[in-house]
Enzyme design. Structure first.
Site, mmCIF file in Angstrom:
data_model
loop_
_atom_site.group_PDB
_atom_site.id
_atom_site.type_symbol
_atom_site.label_atom_id
_atom_site.label_comp_id
_atom_site.label_asym_id
_atom_site.label_seq_id
_atom_site.Cartn_x
_atom_site.Cartn_y
_atom_site.Cartn_z
ATOM 1 N N GLU A 233 0.773 -1.196 0.096
ATOM 2 C CA GLU A 233 -0.056 0.053 -0.028
ATOM 3 C C GLU A 233 1.024 1.288 0.073
ATOM 4 O OE1 GLU A 233 -2.986 -2.632 3.058
ATOM 5 O OE2 GLU A 233 -1.851 -0.941 3.788
ATOM 6 N N LYS A 235 2.166 4.509 1.485
ATOM 7 C CA LYS A 235 2.334 5.184 3.072
ATOM 8 C C LYS A 235 1.933 6.581 2.891
ATOM 9 C CE LYS A 235 5.389 5.238 7.010
ATOM 10 N NZ LYS A 235 4.950 6.729 7.578
ATOM 11 N N ARG A 255 -3.212 7.572 17.308
ATOM 12 C CA ARG A 255 -2.277 6.530 17.979
ATOM 13 C C ARG A 255 -2.091 6.779 19.301
ATOM 14 N NH1 ARG A 255 2.943 5.873 13.820
ATOM 15 N NH2 ARG A 255 4.351 5.329 15.471
ATOM 16 N N PHE A 330 -7.065 0.684 5.885
ATOM 17 C CA PHE A 330 -6.451 -0.234 5.297
ATOM 18 C C PHE A 330 -6.703 -1.494 6.364
ATOM 19 C CE2 PHE A 330 -3.509 2.876 7.339
ATOM 20 C CZ PHE A 330 -3.272 2.246 8.497
HETATM 21 P P1 AMP Z 1 5.860 5.735 11.171
HETATM 22 O O1 AMP Z 1 5.017 6.786 11.806
HETATM 23 O O2 AMP Z 1 6.990 6.329 10.087
HETATM 24 O O3 AMP Z 1 6.683 5.006 11.899
HETATM 25 O O4 AMP Z 1 5.232 5.020 9.832
HETATM 26 C C1 AMP Z 1 4.041 4.299 10.718
HETATM 27 C C2 AMP Z 1 2.699 4.935 10.300
HETATM 28 O O5 AMP Z 1 2.486 5.215 8.942
HETATM 29 C C3 AMP Z 1 1.544 4.531 10.740
HETATM 30 O O6 AMP Z 1 1.318 4.507 12.140
HETATM 31 C C4 AMP Z 1 0.521 5.191 10.075
HETATM 32 O O7 AMP Z 1 -0.168 6.440 10.450
HETATM 33 C C5 AMP Z 1 1.167 5.526 8.536
HETATM 34 N N1 AMP Z 1 0.569 4.889 7.407
HETATM 35 C C6 AMP Z 1 0.430 5.566 6.222
HETATM 36 N N2 AMP Z 1 0.017 4.740 5.268
HETATM 37 C C7 AMP Z 1 -0.254 3.663 5.967
HETATM 38 C C8 AMP Z 1 -0.679 2.023 5.431
HETATM 39 N N3 AMP Z 1 -1.197 2.100 4.193
HETATM 40 N N4 AMP Z 1 -0.737 1.165 6.209
HETATM 41 C C9 AMP Z 1 -0.264 1.325 7.528
HETATM 42 N N5 AMP Z 1 0.119 2.453 8.019
HETATM 43 C C10 AMP Z 1 0.341 3.583 7.350
#
Ligand code: AMP
Length: 575
Positions: A233, A235, A255, A330
């Site tokens: 998917e 991000k 979160r 998702f």
């Molecule tokens: P990070 O904040 O860099 O740790 O990345 C994880 C975060 O990406 C998750 O907590 C979501 O808020 C975000 N995210 C964006 N797109 C997706 C997706 N398709 N699936 C899961 N998380 C996603």
């Protein structure tokens, strides 16, 4: 309470997780179940169970005032103590009167916390708080204050308390974690564990579950080393949100498990139209709607666009129009009475597809719900559907070769998204855990500052302009080529650079011109490979020009040594 405080001191004194867990387990085991339950809650740094959302509303100022009163110290003395400790709990331990007998019991303390939380008006709150603190010993005061401020600082995460509960009552850690996750109440988890009834823990709708987290990967190869045929998917660059929906009622949690429903009323309305009771996992993004009648689908905007919408209790219609949002779903954790977290992603994903494709109920009185339909991509007409918020099933792509992942990564970047999420279709949903079943690929591997050595005429709309650049890095005094990229520059920049290159050509080879090595560009790429294609011995996968670097002289460009270094780091990361 004094035993709890003493245990906390011992926990703080060791850095070893196993020892911390053992100390807490021994302490819990030696107490009656109810005392142990409240203690576990306090040891996870909370005055109330997470699910209750009760807050003390006794802020730092109120505490400070009481500490001052009980200790008889001046503001200056307290401030000096605060500067030494940086922690208002530790300040209490220093300034509280010495030699008081220990009479407080944790069950009483919990009752007192509830009184403080329930007290109306500052006077009543101050009185309730004063009454509790007036009975505390130095050490007890230290931990009462720490619990009230929600920060124990003894290196005891909730997961360690869960481990201690498992150990104290001879249950498996997995069972304890699961019960705590479902209940959102570590005290209740202890009660069930002590009675050997952990299996009875049930999920409660409208109380947030933990979010599954992802681990970073540096490259497509690294991702594919974990599993072969992933769900992929984009991000999205927004905020994570868990949506609880039942009979037209909706609550959205962030979160941090804070409720954010009020900040996104239009999403609440859109989610309320779902045909089934559900808990969805997804990302709230600022959404750019296409012009009316445009075949385009709109796209997610960067996080900065969403920022204006965050943390608001009241949202004006105007703001909703200025910064429209969408919910990209998702995952699904619960649907129609069934908890789904133990089902594989492939199955959960299918259920998300079905729910979002199903006709929506029209429980709303406003016309906006008409616009929601069962479609996800709708042109936005501010006059007709001012509040229509989109519920979109985040598209899932498939690809099991690294080139496919790289292409998807590029496409995600081109759409303005952060990168890719790569997920194992066989994986269960693990709330609150960061594992290798979800991988995030977002950062460029690195960028290189390289010198343009040759340029070529482009194709299509780039005919007649020099838009393909071959670039090089330094190997000692010599420039060695490492890649070639279509320019990612603007048309104006390309036109300007074309003139410059024509004036600084050193050899004209027809379609290709060698040019004076003066222009520095910053190049991003997905991967670095060993290759005989260029004389550096390396090549880049999907190189793209990020920008011109007129601020850099060619001598300042990167070296072959740095290229080797990046290559080695990348391979270490992948192995
Ligand atoms: P990070 O904040 O860099 O740790 O990345 C994880 C975060 O990406 C998750 O907590 C979501 O808020 C975000 N995210 C964006 N797109 C997706 C997706 N398709 N699936 C899961 N998380 C996603």
């Amino acid at each position: 309470m004094v035993e709890l405080a003493e245990t906390a001191e011992r926990v703080a004194a060791t850095t070893k997780k196993l020892e911390k867990t053992a100390l807490v387990a021994d302490y819990l085991r030696a107490r009656p179940a109810e005392e142990a339950a409240i203690s576990a809650l306090f040891l996870s740094g909370r005055p109330f169970p997470m699910r209750e959302e009760t807050t003390l509303n006794a802020g730092g100022a109120l505490l400070w005032q009481q500490i001052k009163k009980i200790s008889g110290k001046s503001d200056a003395q307290l401030e000096a103590a605060y500067r030494r400790h940086g922690d208002i709990g530790a300040v209490s331990a220093e300034v509280f009167p010495d030699g008081r007998p220990a009479t407080l019991n944790v069950v009483e303390v919990e009752r007192a916390f509830r009184q403080i939380a329930g007290a109306r008006g500052v006077a009543a709150k101050t009185a309730a708080l004063g009454e509790l603190l007036a009975r505390a010993t130095r050490l007890e005061a230290k931990y009462l204050v720490k619990i009230m401020t929600g920060d124990l600082r003894i290196g005891l995460k909730e997961s360690l308390v869960e481990g201690a509960i498992a150990r104290a009552y001879g249950q498996s850690s997995a069972e304890v974690e699961r019960a705590n996750m479902l209940l959102g109440d570590i005290a209740e988890t202890v009660r069930l564990a002590a009675a050997g009834r952990l299996g009875e823990a049930k999920m409660r709708l409208f109380h947030p579950l933990g979010f599954m987290l992802a681990s970073p990967v540096e490259s497509a190869e690294e991702a594919l080393a974990y599993f072969k045929d992933p769900y992929i998917e984009h991000k999205y660059d927004g905020i994570r949100a868990q949506a609880h929906v039942s009979a037209g009622q909706v609550r959205l949690f962030s979160r941090t498990r804070d409720e954010i429903t009020e900040s996104f009323p239009e999403l609440g309305e859109a989610l309320a139209t779902l045909a089934q009771e559900a808990i969805l996992d997804g990302e709230i993004v600022a959404w750019s709607y296409p012009e009316k009648g445009s075949p385009q689908q709109g796209r997610a905007m960067p996080f900065s666009a969403l920022q204006q919408r965050l943390g608001r209790k009241k949202v004006s219609q105007e703001l909703m129009r200025q910064v429209p949002v969408a919910y990209l779903a998702f995952d699904m954790l619960y649907a129609g009475g069934n908890l789904l977290i133990d089902r594989p992603l492939a199955e959960r994903a299918r259920l998300v597809d079905e729910l979002l494709a199903a006709p929506r109920s029209k429980i709303l009185g406003i016309s906006s719900c008409e616009a929601l339909g069962s479609q996800s991509h709708l042109a936005f007409d501010p006059d007709v559907q001012p509040l229509a918020a989109q519920l979109i099933r985040a598209p899932v792509y498939r690809g099991s070769r690294s080139e496919q992942l790289d292409e998807l990564f590029m496409a995600a970047k081109e759409r303005g998204n952060e990168g890719l999420m790569i997920k194992d279709p066989n994986s269960v949903y693990t709330p609150g855990r960061r594992g290798k079943a979800w991988l995030k690929m977002k950062r460029e591997l690195a960028t290189l500052d390289a010198v343009v050595t040759a340029v070529e005429y482009g194709h299509g709309k780039r005919i007649g302009v020099l838009s393909d650049y071959t670039f090089a890095v330094w190997d000692g005094e010599r420039l060695v080529n490492i890649g070639k990229a279509y320019s990612g520059l603007t048309d104006a920049e390309i036109a300007e650079m074309t003139n410059w290159f024509l004036e600084h050509t050193t050899a004209d080879r027809g379609l290709r011109l060698d040019v004076e090595p003066k222009i520095v560009i910053e190049v991003a790429f997905n991967n670095m490979m060993r290759s005989g294609r260029h004389n550096s011995g390396y090549a880049l996968r999907f190189p793209r020009i990020v920008r011109l670097r007129p601020d850099k002289r060619p001598e300042e460009a990167d070296t072959l040594a740095r290229v080797k270094d990046i290559y080695e780091r990348q391979h270490r990361a992948a192995s």
